[in-house]
Design an enzyme around this catalytic site. Structure first.
Site, short mmCIF file in Angstrom:
data_model
loop_
_atom_site.label_atom_id
_atom_site.label_comp_id
_atom_site.label_asym_id
_atom_site.label_seq_id
_atom_site.Cartn_x
_atom_site.Cartn_y
_atom_site.Cartn_z
N ASP A 163 0.86 -1.19 0.00
CA ASP A 163 0.00 0.00 0.00
C ASP A 163 0.90 1.24 0.00
OD1 ASP A 163 -3.27 0.33 0.88
OD2 ASP A 163 -2.01 2.12 0.90
N GLU A 211 -14.53 -8.87 -7.15
CA GLU A 211 -14.72 -9.19 -5.73
C GLU A 211 -16.17 -8.92 -5.34
OE1 GLU A 211 -12.58 -10.52 -3.28
OE2 GLU A 211 -14.63 -10.61 -2.55
N PHE A 212 -16.77 -9.85 -4.60
CA PHE A 212 -18.19 -9.70 -4.23
C PHE A 212 -18.39 -9.59 -2.72
CE2 PHE A 212 -18.15 -11.95 -8.32
CZ PHE A 212 -18.92 -11.09 -9.09
N LEU A 213 -17.30 -9.50 -1.94
CA LEU A 213 -17.50 -9.47 -0.49
C LEU A 213 -18.28 -8.23 -0.07
CD1 LEU A 213 -15.40 -7.20 0.76
CD2 LEU A 213 -13.77 -9.04 0.54
N LYS A 242 -35.17 -4.27 1.65
CA LYS A 242 -35.31 -3.61 2.94
C LYS A 242 -35.28 -2.11 2.70
CE LYS A 242 -33.78 -4.57 7.53
NZ LYS A 242 -32.67 -3.88 8.13
N CYS A 253 -19.38 1.39 -2.89
CA CYS A 253 -19.57 0.63 -4.13
C CYS A 253 -20.81 1.02 -4.93
CB CYS A 253 -19.60 -0.86 -3.82
SG CYS A 253 -18.00 -1.46 -3.26
N LYS A 267 -19.66 -7.82 -12.48
CA LYS A 267 -19.59 -7.07 -11.21
C LYS A 267 -20.50 -5.84 -11.26
CE LYS A 267 -18.30 -5.51 -7.29
NZ LYS A 267 -18.76 -6.10 -6.06
N PHE A 275 -32.35 -7.62 -0.20
CA PHE A 275 -32.30 -6.28 -0.80
C PHE A 275 -33.69 -5.70 -1.06
CE2 PHE A 275 -28.05 -7.56 -0.90
CZ PHE A 275 -27.30 -6.39 -0.87
N ASN A 288 -23.99 -5.30 -8.94
CA ASN A 288 -24.19 -4.17 -8.01
C ASN A 288 -25.35 -3.28 -8.46
OD1 ASN A 288 -22.29 -4.92 -6.21
ND2 ASN A 288 -20.90 -3.21 -6.55
N1 NAD Z 1 -15.25 -2.12 -0.27
C1 NAD Z 1 -16.02 -3.07 -0.76
O1 NAD Z 1 -16.96 -3.55 -0.12
C2 NAD Z 1 -15.74 -3.62 -2.13
C3 NAD Z 1 -16.36 -4.81 -2.53
C4 NAD Z 1 -16.10 -5.29 -3.81
C5 NAD Z 1 -15.28 -4.59 -4.67
N2 NAD Z 1 -14.72 -3.42 -4.26
C6 NAD Z 1 -13.83 -2.73 -5.20
O2 NAD Z 1 -12.49 -3.02 -4.81
C7 NAD Z 1 -11.64 -1.88 -5.04
C8 NAD Z 1 -10.98 -1.46 -3.73
O3 NAD Z 1 -11.98 -1.07 -2.83
P1 NAD Z 1 -11.68 -0.81 -1.28
O4 NAD Z 1 -12.98 -0.51 -0.64
O5 NAD Z 1 -10.82 -1.91 -0.77
O6 NAD Z 1 -10.81 0.53 -1.39
P2 NAD Z 1 -9.98 1.24 -0.22
O7 NAD Z 1 -10.01 2.68 -0.54
O8 NAD Z 1 -10.46 0.78 1.11
O9 NAD Z 1 -8.50 0.67 -0.40
C9 NAD Z 1 -7.69 0.95 -1.50
C10 NAD Z 1 -6.24 1.00 -1.02
O10 NAD Z 1 -5.38 1.14 -2.15
C11 NAD Z 1 -4.27 1.93 -1.77
N3 NAD Z 1 -3.62 2.43 -2.99
C12 NAD Z 1 -4.03 3.40 -3.84
N4 NAD Z 1 -3.18 3.52 -4.87
C13 NAD Z 1 -2.21 2.60 -4.69
C14 NAD Z 1 -1.07 2.21 -5.43
N5 NAD Z 1 -0.73 2.80 -6.59
N6 NAD Z 1 -0.29 1.21 -4.94
C15 NAD Z 1 -0.60 0.60 -3.77
N7 NAD Z 1 -1.68 0.92 -3.04
C16 NAD Z 1 -2.48 1.91 -3.49
C17 NAD Z 1 -4.88 3.00 -0.89
O11 NAD Z 1 -3.94 3.62 -0.05
C18 NAD Z 1 -5.94 2.19 -0.11
O12 NAD Z 1 -5.43 1.70 1.11
C19 NAD Z 1 -12.55 -0.82 -5.66
O13 NAD Z 1 -12.49 -0.91 -7.05
C20 NAD Z 1 -13.93 -1.22 -5.17
O14 NAD Z 1 -14.95 -0.78 -6.03
C21 NAD Z 1 -14.92 -2.93 -3.02
#
Ligand code: NAD
Length: 439
Positions: A30, A156-158, A256, A265, A209, A254, A213
């Site tokens: 990160d 990712e679907f979590l 609710k 998301c 995906k 869904f 959503n």
């Molecule tokens: N949050 C969810 O519930 C969820 C579920 C499914 C899919 N997604 C998708 O997954 C992706 C990530 O979502 P998230 O919620 O984990 O995001 P987040 O913002 O929580 O985490 C992203 C991380 O990436 C880091 N980052 C940014 N640029 C970087 C780089 N160049 N190198 C290394 N690290 C870097 C940031 O510092 C941050 O910690 C998105 O595309 C989102 O749509 C999210």
């Protein structure tokens, strides 16, 4: 296997922790040094049930290590891209994190002799993996996809709030691939999960995906519109949703009703799909309505409050008001696009003195509203207030209405999630979204 995860947020960290718990060696990268340090000290930088305890185990055993240095991904067999893909101003997907990550990964691959497989886990619009990520990797590595390294898209679907259990029991695994080596490696990695593994072209995985959503968001806006009709008709939306959900073609989930969907998301993914559809000549008419309903839905909370106090803002202006629930849903600290945001903005316009509380989301909400008064617990949030808005259905807010009455100066309660039992009230004015006729 040695696995890499770029981005230590909700998706990257939970996935890495999940695979580490299965015995894989996981390297998280990160750019945020504070997050990296926290992870290495076994303190999760996000709230997710069970994550702190799991981190303690897997950081001690060194199955999970975090760093800011891409060179630590050397010798990883599979590397998952998990960086954020936020909305641009026009709703289109902002690929800046993806691009910067692909450039740095390309430079790292240049020095590798193995066949690393790069799998995009971030949500990206169709053709991004093929037309944006792959060329950047090739240009910066001087190597060829399919020959020197593999490329894949594994959406990712979590769900935040149950992310670790979702990791362990997924409904399905979708693998978008171009080459056999990547397909075989990803199938092997996921072989012990007891669910269907669907192998599809890269762009199909990307669209699955967004379509998933957007469909779930559509269900929410649909039931919210029915809830608003229930308010007018004096009906209970939960009865309607139950009657609908018993039809297996519709399903219970869904349906609710509430103050609208938020989070990191749904809003951004629906907007990105709308923008992408328009660009491709398909008018996103359904999704426009979904976002339209969702934009107005948080206002229902205020409308119910104002109607209950005589129609105009006079009875709320300058009053002490409790806002319970700042995270966009329970069991998470994520406040991105929370319905509490537009509510708080409206209450501030009315000069209300807000007492805000959330079991986990206060630190994140403070970044958006540093000057609010944040209560240390639910009781202090309710103290002497003239109105209470329940925005998020945290379990701890589910108390008898008499409890609310005993703390508040004037017990006007707006329950946007219908978690309270109106039978337990003595003097409160109780209004709930989709529960017409409550008084
Ligand atoms: N949050 C969810 O519930 C969820 C579920 C499914 C899919 N997604 C998708 O997954 C992706 C990530 O979502 P998230 O919620 O984990 O995001 P987040 O913002 O929580 O985490 C992203 C991380 O990436 C880091 N980052 C940014 N640029 C970087 C780089 N160049 N190198 C290394 N690290 C870097 C940031 O510092 C941050 O910690 C998105 O595309 C989102 O749509 C999210």
């Amino acid at each position: 296997m040695k696995l890499g995860f770029i981005g230590g947020g909700y998706v990257g960290l939970v996935s890495a922790a999940g695979y580490a718990s299965l015995g894989h060696n996981c390297q998280v990268i990160d750019i945020d040094k504070k997050k990296v340090d926290a992870i290495n000290n076994a303190v999760a930088p996000i709230y997710e049930e069970g994550l702190d305890e799991l981190l303690k185990k897997i950081t001690v055993s060194k199955h999970l290590v975090a760093s800011t240095n891409y060179s630590d991904l050397a010798n990883c067999e599979l590397i998952f891209i998990c960086v954020g893909t936020p909305s641009g101003k026009d709703g289109s997907i902002n690929l800046s994190y993806i691009k910067s990550c692909a450039e740095q990964l390309g430079k790292m691959i240049k020095l590798q002799d193995n066949f690393p497989i790069i799998a995009v886990k971030s949500t990206v619009v169709p053709k991004t993996t093929q037309s944006v990520v792959l060329p950047l990797l090739e240009n910066h590595s001087g190597k060829k996809a399919g020959v020197d390294f593999g490329i894949a898209m594994v959406p990712e679907f979590l769900k935040e709030g149950s992310a670790l259990s979702d990791f362990n029991s997924p409904d399905r695994i979708v693998i978008g691939v171009n080459d056999k080596k990547s397909s075989d490696a990803l199938k092997k990695l996921h072989s012990h999960f007891k669910c269907e593994i669907l192998e599809v072209p890269l762009a199909t995985a990307e669209l699955i995906k967004y379509a998933s959503n957007s469909f779930l968001a559509t269900k929410i806006s649909f039931i919210n519109q029915i809830a608003n009709l229930c308010d007018v008709l004096g009906l209970d939306v939960d009865d309607v949703a139950k009657g609908m959900g018993l039809d297996s073609r519709i399903g219970k989930q869904f349906l609710k009703a509430g103050p609208g969907f938020g989070g990191s998301c749904f809003p951004k993914d629906v907007k990105a799909l709308m923008h992408f559809s328009s660009q491709n000549g398909i008018a996103p008419t359904i999704l426009e309505s979904v976002m339209g309903v969702n934009y107005l839905q948080p206002q229902r909370m205020l409308k119910l409050a104002l109607e209950a106090t005589g129609g105009g803002p006079a009875n709320l202006i300058g009053k002490t008001v409790s806002v319970l629930g700042l995270a966009f849903k329970p069991d998470t600290d994520d406040c991105r696009e929370s319905p509490a945001i537009p509510l708080v903005e409206e209450l501030l316009k009315m000069n209300c003195k807000i007492q805000a509380y959330d079991p986990k989301g206060i630190d994140n909400f403070k970044k958006l509203f540093p000057n609010l008064q944040y209560a240390k617990d639910m009781e202090s949030a309710l103290a002497k207030s003239h109105a209470c808005f329940i925005v998020t259905d945290w379990k701890e807010f589910k108390k008898p209405i008499s409890y609310y009455e005993s703390k508040m100066a004037f017990p006007l309660i707006i329950d946007s999630r219908r978690i309270l039992d109106a039978k337990t009230k003595a003097k409160a004015i109780y209004r709930a979204i989709g529960k017409g006729g409550t008084s």
